[in-house]
Motif scaffolding. Sequence first.
Motif, PDB file in Angstrom:
ATOM      1  N   VAL B 589       0.819  -1.207   0.000  1.00  0.00           N
ATOM      2  CA  VAL B 589       0.000   0.000   0.000  1.00  0.00           C
ATOM      3  C   VAL B 589       0.852   1.256   0.000  1.00  0.00           C
ATOM      4  O   VAL B 589       0.404   2.310  -0.398  1.00  0.00           O
ATOM      5  CB  VAL B 589      -0.993   0.018   1.191  1.00  0.00           C
ATOM      6  N   GLU B 590       2.095   1.147   0.457  1.00  0.00           N
ATOM      7  CA  GLU B 590       2.950   2.324   0.426  1.00  0.00           C
ATOM      8  C   GLU B 590       4.400   1.870   0.286  1.00  0.00           C
ATOM      9  O   GLU B 590       4.808   0.861   0.857  1.00  0.00           O
ATOM     10  CB  GLU B 590       2.778   3.149   1.717  1.00  0.00           C
ATOM     11  N   HIS B 603      -0.309   6.740   3.532  1.00  0.00           N
ATOM     12  CA  HIS B 603      -1.441   5.888   3.178  1.00  0.00           C
ATOM     13  C   HIS B 603      -2.271   5.776   4.460  1.00  0.00           C
ATOM     14  O   HIS B 603      -1.707   5.698   5.546  1.00  0.00           O
ATOM     15  CB  HIS B 603      -0.944   4.514   2.729  1.00  0.00           C
ATOM     16  N   CYS B 641     -10.687  -1.515  -2.755  1.00  0.00           N
ATOM     17  CA  CYS B 641      -9.466  -1.299  -1.972  1.00  0.00           C
ATOM     18  C   CYS B 641      -9.437  -2.263  -0.794  1.00  0.00           C
ATOM     19  O   CYS B 641     -10.430  -2.398  -0.081  1.00  0.00           O
ATOM     20  CB  CYS B 641      -9.447   0.148  -1.485  1.00  0.00           C
ATOM     21  N   CYS B 647     -10.960   2.004   6.733  1.00  0.00           N
ATOM     22  CA  CYS B 647     -10.305   3.263   6.420  1.00  0.00           C
ATOM     23  C   CYS B 647     -11.101   4.454   6.936  1.00  0.00           C
ATOM     24  O   CYS B 647     -12.319   4.517   6.768  1.00  0.00           O
ATOM     25  CB  CYS B 647     -10.170   3.367   4.900  1.00  0.00           C
ATOM     26  N   LEU B 674       1.980   5.315  -3.410  1.00  0.00           N
ATOM     27  CA  LEU B 674       0.824   5.051  -2.560  1.00  0.00           C
ATOM     28  C   LEU B 674      -0.217   4.329  -3.375  1.00  0.00           C
ATOM     29  O   LEU B 674      -0.462   4.668  -4.521  1.00  0.00           O
ATOM     30  CB  LEU B 674       0.195   6.365  -2.075  1.00  0.00           C
ATOM     31  N   LYS B 675      -0.876   3.348  -2.747  1.00  0.00           N
ATOM     32  CA  LYS B 675      -1.961   2.679  -3.446  1.00  0.00           C
ATOM     33  C   LYS B 675      -3.245   3.164  -2.802  1.00  0.00           C
ATOM     34  O   LYS B 675      -3.738   2.567  -1.851  1.00  0.00           O
ATOM     35  CB  LYS B 675      -1.822   1.168  -3.267  1.00  0.00           C
ATOM     36  N   CYS B 676      -3.743   4.314  -3.278  1.00  0.00           N
ATOM     37  CA  CYS B 676      -4.890   4.918  -2.615  1.00  0.00           C
ATOM     38  C   CYS B 676      -5.662   5.774  -3.610  1.00  0.00           C
ATOM     39  O   CYS B 676      -5.097   6.339  -4.537  1.00  0.00           O
ATOM     40  CB  CYS B 676      -4.434   5.764  -1.435  1.00  0.00           C
TER      41      CYS B 676
END
Lengths: 348, 695
Positions: B589-590, B603, B641, B647, B674-676
Amino acid sequence: MLIFLIKRLGVMLLTALCLTFVVFFLTNLYPNLEKVAKLEGTQRMTDAQVATFLERNGYTQPVFTRYGEWLGVLPGFTYTNDEGKVTGRCIRRGVEAATAPVRCGVLQGDFGWSVVFKDNVGPIVWKRLGLTGKLMLTVLLVMIPSALIIGVLAGMREGSRLDRFLSTFSIATTATPEYVSGVILIVVFSSRVVDLKWFKGTATSAMEDANLGNFTLPVITIALYGMGYIARMTRASMAEVMTAQYIRTARLKGVSFPNIVLRHALRNALIAPFTVIMLQFPWLLTGVVIVETLFNYKGFGWLLVQAAGNNDIEMLLSVGIVSVIVVLVTQLISDIGYVYLNPRIRIG
Amino acid sequence: MAKWDYDGPILEIENLSISFFTRMQEIPAVMDFSCTVQPGEAMGLVGESGCGKSTVALGVMQDLGVNGKVVSGTIKFKGRDLNEMSAEELRDLRGSEIAMIYQEPMASLNPAMKVGQQLAEVPMIHEGASKEAAWDLARQVVEDVRLPDPERILSSFPHQLSGGQQQRIVIAMALMSKPSLLILDEPTTALDVTVEAGIVDLVKALGVKYGTSMLFISHNLGLIMDVCDRLCVMYSGEAVETGSIKDVFDKMQHPYTQALFRSIPLPGADKNTHPLVAIPGNFPLPHERPNGCNFGPRCDYYQDGLCNISDLSMVTIDGDDRHESRCLRIPDIDWDAPIAVAIEQESAELGDVVLKFDNLKKYYEVSANALFGSSGASKVVKANETLSFDAREGETLAIVGESGCGKSTLAKVLMGLETATAGSIQMHGEEIGAVPIQDRDTETVSSVQMVFQNPFDTLNPSMSVGRQIIRALEIFGIGDNNSERRAHMLELMDLVKLPREFADRMPRQLSGGQKQRVGIARAFAGDAKIVVADEPVSALDVSVQAAVTDLLMEIQRKERTTLLFISHDLSIVRYLSDRVMVMYLGHVVELGTTDQVFSPPYHPYTEALLSAVPIADTRVVKKRIVLDGDIPSAVNPPPGCPFQTRCRWKSEVPGGICDTEVPPIQTLSNGHQLKCHLTEEILETMEPVIKFAAE
């Protein structure tokens, strides 16, 4: 659950099939057949007479054919002699050839003809199995509760005097084979040597009417031997459970000692011995051979000895089937019971 | 026996000594220990393993086993001496007045009893409550410990709950009869940090709600600071310093406390400029304690002829609130002196890319029922999802995440213990992702090695240490004959700073830290290019951790090894890594440099993770973000996600795409990934989680 049961049954059938074929093959080796012939005819048969006998009774067919006949998938062997009289596998004495069934095997519910007892195998096996069942059940009723009580008492306080005493006792009983303990028990309780004469030294009469006098000694003899083993397993399992952290949790939330043992430890401690107890069934089935002989109790063990001694082919095969079924059924019960005791395992 | 009222302190321990008796000798476990817990107060007991802190707890419970015995001193609970109580009286007290929470929640719940039954038992024993009343109370307490769906929880078995839920049940069990004193023995050690943060919050809130006093045992100074009002530092069976959190943390008056603080990675420590100071030497065994001060042999301020003469007693520090220390040289030591800065190291220069992961995927197929064959459809566990990253020569790449995030699977695939489902791993341009270890050539095997988490289990107990290293050399084909290999093994022993005599010792004769050094020597035996260190210090004590960490860093600098450092401990990660990769449910995720990851924008998961880490520094102000719920199962991950279920930023994303789409990887400045779904503007508004209060 259903799929699991079906699978287990399949395994059981396959095992029975393999085992019976092995027994079939071994009992049908030529020297063994010669023995059968001489038992049916006379001891002084010549080799030629033996050969004729075997041929007339279908023993000379290929082994797979004969196995198929026994199973009931192939038509039974027939022989027409010079006078035109038809004899065969499926034609019992006193039955007309025309009315006799074509196939007669396990699938038709016919387990064959015992050459030793001169009777149908099925009823004999059932009768002897019933007698042994009676003995086994009594043994289990005596053995399992006392073994578990001894094991739990010994294991709940590891290293205590009670533990040492009970452990010594269980090791001693397990280390004494039945033919030793049986003889000692007979000498002590039913002979003139000690002159107690509380019980009878023979259990022949127990086949008809079992009572305390004639049934105690054989039951005690078997129970003592098996008890020590189960008690040791239970003790080890109990001792381990008693050191577990959740037992400390229970102790530190103020549960009293008897309640810790009964409510918290017992169920967890029984998981391991349960499998052992279930493994005792097949052992009991064959283990009774010695005791049944010793006390002259004509049950399944005695039958096995008779059949094996005289190469009674079809009897041996049936005995084999029964053993397979007993082993696998008890293991099935053991697996299901295990799930009940141990909630972490679920049959899907 | 009814609960009785008493005005004084809940617990008063005076000059307590506890010994364990073996056939050979008496082993003192706790000596001259005193402490007082006032009503409503939370007292922390901190120390390394073997310092006697758990023995104190069990002493209070009067559950020392067959061998343990209180030798002298008194333990007064509400004015009554527990040592003089009968077994009957104690049983009345346990569970109703004094309750305990344990380290391993799974082990401390009965596996064959339903949770409700175990809870209801307490009031049934102590208050003679009816079954219905007890179950009602259980339901209420389960709600109090913030567990969802109490009815379902009560009728489940412990194994059907997650670790965090189990620990909440243990806490609920302790609270069932509203005890006056709660003893918590390392209650969160077995749990993940975010779960730990939830439990700690709960314990604090319940302490206030029920007015319970607490004795909180931990080795983690940060946790103690979070939970307790006062603390007592123990070393080798003795209390060495006691006082309020503020006094002990900021004005420590004992060299051991000071050394302990210097050996833990606090924010600001850095492997190159501010290295950790390890405590030299080893913890003394109970029967090998020195004369005089137990800490003497490892103390920087040790003075021969003063510290090693007679037993020491606690000295009260004037001016502070009940602050005491067991040291003879308090006035002589300049407590404010800055740490003697160890040799500043050049930060290592990074070389070429040696390891490249490209869209790596690892799925496991599990049958629904492992024991009874494949009845039911088989399920797919997505352990790793599209991992892409690279690592350079001489670089330390930390892989962070909670249990179940796929970091160990990643290590297994790299090692060749598992093969990748899809994607590739390239080492020096050579594909190794699909090659299982038995098909790899010796060179590949020896150049990718691993240091394992638990040094106690990974050494063969029946083979001498030297022999085990030589065995590795044999397998890697190093050295022509035995004497050459032996010489090389001795060099390796030097490398990991173990005395050469240790080569002939058996693993059981070594301490945990020493065993881990052997593990490191074994990993580096074949000149490994890439070393995967899977939580290499988490099983070790704080004072040893620093030494082992520094050793690893030093060897890495010398050998220019690429180190993949797998850990859940963000403090140590911050201290030693160059780049950090945060994983959640198999996704990266980061990914960024340590500074990028540890400062905003984060993240959302990294943010929660950072806020959950307890930091043992009174100056640090943290933003508290507690994650609700558990990590979703990898068998059944949420759509979109992976983090959307927990979250707190989800509402900031328009259109609800978090529920439906897996976010793309955004690359911010300088390669920070970042995976966001959050936009850059919103990310910019994030505040740092950890701040130093104005100095």
